[in-house]
Design a protein around this motif. Structure first.
Motif, PDB file in Angstrom:
ATOM      1  N   LEU A   1      45.877 -21.368 -81.308  1.00 55.97           N
ATOM      2  CA  LEU A   1      46.444 -20.185 -81.948  1.00 55.97           C
ATOM      3  C   LEU A   1      47.729 -20.537 -82.683  1.00 55.97           C
ATOM      4  O   LEU A   1      48.004 -20.025 -83.773  1.00 55.97           O
ATOM      5  N   ALA A   2      48.518 -21.446 -82.083  1.00 53.51           N
ATOM      6  CA  ALA A   2      49.765 -21.872 -82.714  1.00 53.51           C
ATOM      7  C   ALA A   2      49.493 -22.603 -84.034  1.00 53.51           C
ATOM      8  O   ALA A   2      50.263 -22.473 -84.994  1.00 53.51           O
TER       9      ALA A   2
ATOM     10  N   VAL B   1      51.301 -37.403 -68.469  1.00 51.16           N
ATOM     11  CA  VAL B   1      50.363 -38.186 -69.279  1.00 51.16           C
ATOM     12  C   VAL B   1      49.377 -37.262 -69.981  1.00 51.16           C
ATOM     13  O   VAL B   1      49.076 -37.431 -71.173  1.00 51.16           O
ATOM     14  N   GLY B   2      48.873 -36.259 -69.249  1.00 51.32           N
ATOM     15  CA  GLY B   2      47.938 -35.314 -69.847  1.00 51.32           C
ATOM     16  C   GLY B   2      48.557 -34.546 -70.999  1.00 51.32           C
ATOM     17  O   GLY B   2      47.923 -34.357 -72.048  1.00 51.32           O
ATOM     18  N   SER B   3      49.786 -34.109 -70.841  1.00 52.77           N
ATOM     19  CA  SER B   3      50.472 -33.366 -71.904  1.00 52.77           C
ATOM     20  C   SER B   3      50.698 -34.246 -73.123  1.00 52.77           C
ATOM     21  O   SER B   3      50.589 -33.786 -74.268  1.00 52.77           O
ATOM     22  N   ALA B   4      51.011 -35.524 -72.890  1.00 50.84           N
ATOM     23  CA  ALA B   4      51.210 -36.453 -74.005  1.00 50.84           C
ATOM     24  C   ALA B   4      49.915 -36.652 -74.791  1.00 50.84           C
ATOM     25  O   ALA B   4      49.916 -36.644 -76.033  1.00 50.84           O
ATOM     26  N   LEU B   5      48.802 -36.823 -74.080  1.00 47.13           N
ATOM     27  CA  LEU B   5      47.506 -36.981 -74.751  1.00 47.13           C
ATOM     28  C   LEU B   5      47.138 -35.728 -75.534  1.00 47.13           C
ATOM     29  O   LEU B   5      46.658 -35.796 -76.678  1.00 47.13           O
ATOM     30  N   LEU B   6      47.375 -34.569 -74.928  1.00 47.80           N
ATOM     31  CA  LEU B   6      47.073 -33.298 -75.578  1.00 47.80           C
ATOM     32  C   LEU B   6      47.881 -33.154 -76.865  1.00 47.80           C
ATOM     33  O   LEU B   6      47.337 -32.823 -77.927  1.00 47.80           O
ATOM     34  N   ALA B   7      49.184 -33.410 -76.780  1.00 48.39           N
ATOM     35  CA  ALA B   7      50.054 -33.283 -77.950  1.00 48.39           C
ATOM     36  C   ALA B   7      49.656 -34.275 -79.040  1.00 48.39           C
ATOM     37  O   ALA B   7      49.645 -33.943 -80.234  1.00 48.39           O
ATOM     38  N   PHE B   8      49.314 -35.494 -78.640  1.00 46.60           N
ATOM     39  CA  PHE B   8      48.911 -36.523 -79.605  1.00 46.60           C
ATOM     40  C   PHE B   8      47.661 -36.083 -80.366  1.00 46.60           C
ATOM     41  O   PHE B   8      47.589 -36.213 -81.598  1.00 46.60           O
ATOM     42  N   GLY B   9      46.669 -35.582 -79.644  1.00 47.12           N
ATOM     43  CA  GLY B   9      45.448 -35.121 -80.285  1.00 47.12           C
ATOM     44  C   GLY B   9      45.686 -33.962 -81.240  1.00 47.12           C
ATOM     45  O   GLY B   9      45.110 -33.905 -82.331  1.00 47.12           O
ATOM     46  N   LEU B  10      46.569 -33.050 -80.842  1.00 48.44           N
ATOM     47  CA  LEU B  10      46.877 -31.900 -81.696  1.00 48.44           C
ATOM     48  C   LEU B  10      47.578 -32.322 -82.980  1.00 48.44           C
ATOM     49  O   LEU B  10      47.173 -31.944 -84.077  1.00 48.44           O
TER      50      LEU B  10
ATOM     51  N   GLU C   1      45.788 -30.459 -85.953  1.00 48.63           N
ATOM     52  CA  GLU C   1      46.667 -29.593 -86.749  1.00 48.63           C
ATOM     53  C   GLU C   1      46.617 -29.885 -88.246  1.00 48.63           C
ATOM     54  O   GLU C   1      46.571 -28.942 -89.053  1.00 48.63           O
ATOM     55  N   PRO C   2      46.589 -31.159 -88.697  1.00 45.01           N
ATOM     56  CA  PRO C   2      46.565 -31.417 -90.142  1.00 45.01           C
ATOM     57  C   PRO C   2      45.362 -30.810 -90.853  1.00 45.01           C
ATOM     58  O   PRO C   2      45.424 -30.521 -92.045  1.00 45.01           O
ATOM     59  N   ASN C   3      44.253 -30.614 -90.127  1.00 44.38           N
ATOM     60  CA  ASN C   3      43.041 -30.053 -90.718  1.00 44.38           C
ATOM     61  C   ASN C   3      42.780 -28.610 -90.292  1.00 44.38           C
ATOM     62  O   ASN C   3      41.694 -28.081 -90.506  1.00 44.38           O
ATOM     63  N   THR C   4      43.786 -27.978 -89.666  1.00 44.24           N
ATOM     64  CA  THR C   4      43.680 -26.599 -89.162  1.00 44.24           C
ATOM     65  C   THR C   4      42.484 -26.447 -88.233  1.00 44.24           C
ATOM     66  O   THR C   4      41.843 -25.401 -88.189  1.00 44.24           O
ATOM     67  N   ILE C   5      42.142 -27.503 -87.519  1.00 46.30           N
ATOM     68  CA  ILE C   5      41.083 -27.418 -86.507  1.00 46.30           C
ATOM     69  C   ILE C   5      41.726 -26.883 -85.235  1.00 46.30           C
ATOM     70  O   ILE C   5      42.612 -27.512 -84.664  1.00 46.30           O
ATOM     71  N   ALA C   6      41.285 -25.709 -84.812  1.00 47.30           N
ATOM     72  CA  ALA C   6      41.901 -25.042 -83.662  1.00 47.30           C
ATOM     73  C   ALA C   6      40.927 -25.055 -82.493  1.00 47.30           C
ATOM     74  O   ALA C   6      39.990 -24.252 -82.460  1.00 47.30           O
TER      75      ALA C   6
ATOM     76  N   LEU D   1      33.355 -24.353 -87.832  1.00 52.81           N
ATOM     77  CA  LEU D   1      32.295 -25.202 -87.282  1.00 52.81           C
ATOM     78  C   LEU D   1      32.875 -26.474 -86.669  1.00 52.81           C
ATOM     79  O   LEU D   1      32.460 -26.889 -85.583  1.00 52.81           O
ATOM     80  N   TYR D   2      33.827 -27.087 -87.361  1.00 52.03           N
ATOM     81  CA  TYR D   2      34.466 -28.277 -86.804  1.00 52.03           C
ATOM     82  C   TYR D   2      35.312 -27.915 -85.575  1.00 52.03           C
ATOM     83  O   TYR D   2      35.414 -28.709 -84.634  1.00 52.03           O
ATOM     84  N   SER D   3      35.901 -26.730 -85.585  1.00 55.98           N
ATOM     85  CA  SER D   3      36.678 -26.286 -84.424  1.00 55.98           C
ATOM     86  C   SER D   3      35.775 -26.091 -83.210  1.00 55.98           C
ATOM     87  O   SER D   3      36.177 -26.378 -82.072  1.00 55.98           O
ATOM     88  N   ILE D   4      34.557 -25.617 -83.443  1.00 52.95           N
ATOM     89  CA  ILE D   4      33.595 -25.458 -82.344  1.00 52.95           C
ATOM     90  C   ILE D   4      33.230 -26.814 -81.760  1.00 52.95           C
ATOM     91  O   ILE D   4      33.113 -26.989 -80.537  1.00 52.95           O
TER      92      ILE D   4
END
Length: 287
Positions: A44-45, A18-27, A32-37, A181-184
């Protein structure tokens, strides 16, 4: 005993899933679409995909292989199996969600909303994985390795040190200081949510009760709440009189009942309530 062990292991792997699914969904849907890392190997990916076009699930697996070997040697086989599962299932979910959105997905245009929702989802996902005693590889695995030698600092906080460099790199790659700044913001929320799930969800409350009717209050707590009560000997500095202080640790859901018990028996009782972040032993979670 065996059934209990199997049930415990099943629950742990369910949490990792469940945790991995939530993590992937958020990414995939927000960050990812906004290059927020938000730090980590997944962050890094995202940067590497922006530069080279290599999918984030492929980079996630490739970078985690040496870290996994190090974690296996440092943290043991049982932890290593969980990490291998977490790393693999995260990449599977990332690929699954990427196939859903398809190429050219632009995500939420408002970068603040992307950082907020992405940070919450990623933090919740990481928190559930940590709660199950695993990691999804990357800086959380590095944090888990360091946490073994520096247990006073939580894994999410250790991750933050690694992640700040990745956050800075996101702004450089996107050529916008706003991206960093958004990544922070996303990183901060991720750490706070993960910390909350790992450390604070199971917090308890400790009551110190000073009363003229300690035995009556203690007996009622034992009978009504089925919680143990410890009697501490004390002496009032001003009066010099001997006092008995009751110490009782309870779940948050029992706070109101305990207060009602004390108020009913001795409305003049002096009560101190503190938060306990970890309780081990009978009636509470076993480590």
């Amino acid at each position: 005993m065996r059934e209990r062990f199997v049930s415990s292991v099943f629950l742990e792997y369910m949490l990792i899933t469940v945790g991995s699914a939530l993590l992937a969904f958020g990414l995939v849907f927000f960050l990812e679409p906004n290059t927020i890392a938000p730090g980590g190997v997944t962050g890094l990916a995202i940067i590497i995909q922006k530069i080279s076009g290599i999918p984030i699930d492929i980079t996630n697996l490739a970078i985690n292989i040496p870290l996994f070997i190090l974690g296996l040697a440092t943290l043991g086989k049982y932890f290593g199996i969980k990490t291998a599962y977490g790393t693999l299932i995260l990449s599977v979910f990332i690929r699954f969600f990427m196939n859903i959105v398809g190429p050219g997905y632009v995500g939420v245009e408002d970068m603040l909303l992307s950082a907020l929702y992405g940070g919450v989802l990623v933090g919740a996902g990481i928190g559930f994985v940590f709660k199950a005693g695993g990691t999804t590889g990357g800086t959380d695995l590095a944090g888990a390795i360091l946490n073994k030698y520096i247990p006073s600092i939580s894994i999410p906080k250790l991750m933050m040190g690694f992640d700040l460099m990745i956050v800075a790199a996101a702004g450089i790659v996107n050529r916008k200081i706003e991206t960093s700044l958004y990544s922070i913001i996303a990183l901060y929320i991720t750490v706070k949510i993960a910390d909350f799930i790992v450390e604070d969800l199971n917090y308890a409350k400790a009551f110190y009760i000073i009363s003229d009717n300690p035995h009556e209050i203690g007996s009622e707590i034992l009978k009504t709440l089925n919680r143990g009560v410890t009697v501490l000997k004390a002496q009032g500095m001003y009066t010099g009189s001997e006092k008995e202080v009751l110490l009782c640790v309870i779940n948050r859901s029992q706070m109101t009942k305990l207060k009602d018990i004390v108020r009913k028996i001795d409305e003049n009782a002096f009560v101190m309530v503190t938060t306990v972040h970890e309780v081990l032993g009978e009636g509470f979670m076993k480590k």
